[in-house]
Design a protein around this motif. Sequence first.
Motif, PDB file in Angstrom:
ATOM      1  N   ARG A 103      -4.739  85.282   1.970  1.00 28.09           N
ATOM      2  CA  ARG A 103      -4.144  86.377   2.744  1.00 28.09           C
ATOM      3  C   ARG A 103      -4.485  86.239   4.217  1.00 28.09           C
ATOM      4  N   GLN A 149       2.539  92.693  -0.961  1.00 29.85           N
ATOM      5  CA  GLN A 149       1.757  93.925  -1.115  1.00 29.85           C
ATOM      6  C   GLN A 149       2.199  94.689  -2.363  1.00 29.85           C
ATOM      7  N   TRP A 196      -2.300  89.621  -3.233  1.00 31.38           N
ATOM      8  CA  TRP A 196      -3.593  89.229  -2.669  1.00 31.38           C
ATOM      9  C   TRP A 196      -4.717  89.470  -3.670  1.00 31.38           C
TER      10      TRP A 196
END
Length: 194
Positions: free
Chosen positions: A32, A178, A183
């Motif tokens: 990330r 997201q 992540w």
Amino acid sequence: MSKPCRTTAEWAEIAELDGDARQLAGPASDARSLAETLARGHAVDAIRLLAHLLPKREAVLWAWSCAKRAATADCPPVSASLAATEKWIAQPTDESRRAAMAAAQDAQVGTPAGAAGLAAFLSGDTLAPAGAHTVPPPEFLAAKAVAASVMLAAVANEPQNAETRYHESLVRGFELAQRIHLWERLSAPPQKEA
């Protein structure tokens, strides 16, 4: 299925980042942070990396959304390719995957829509014709087609605004990452098989 835990240097190698971008992989603590760092000055490399990090179906969704945004209404092969790719995203069957490839060829795989359809096809288990022995595609070939689609979409109309379009595409890609908790999935320890 989550991607195996890899170092940022390994991801940089897999995504074939440029030299300057690869140097940023060493100091980056995770995928990330590398992607976010690249987005601030190496947009093309950020696109390449994100295309490799996203799961195949979500990566194709990203490519499709960028290609759709770049499409003009007056090209039936492009519209057909986008529709076939959208169908594969909704129903990732072998039949819809092969239909996406046929439509991508009609639209030409060097177009954003065609490259997105190619990515859908490459996301399957085999490159061989239906009923033939399985010929698995190379592991990251679909990701490369996704990156190509996203980058082609950025330069399709008004190529002088490519940098702006790259960043708009990255915003969409990061929002998708997201939404699917990418992540967290990438940083989770691998699960042992039962």
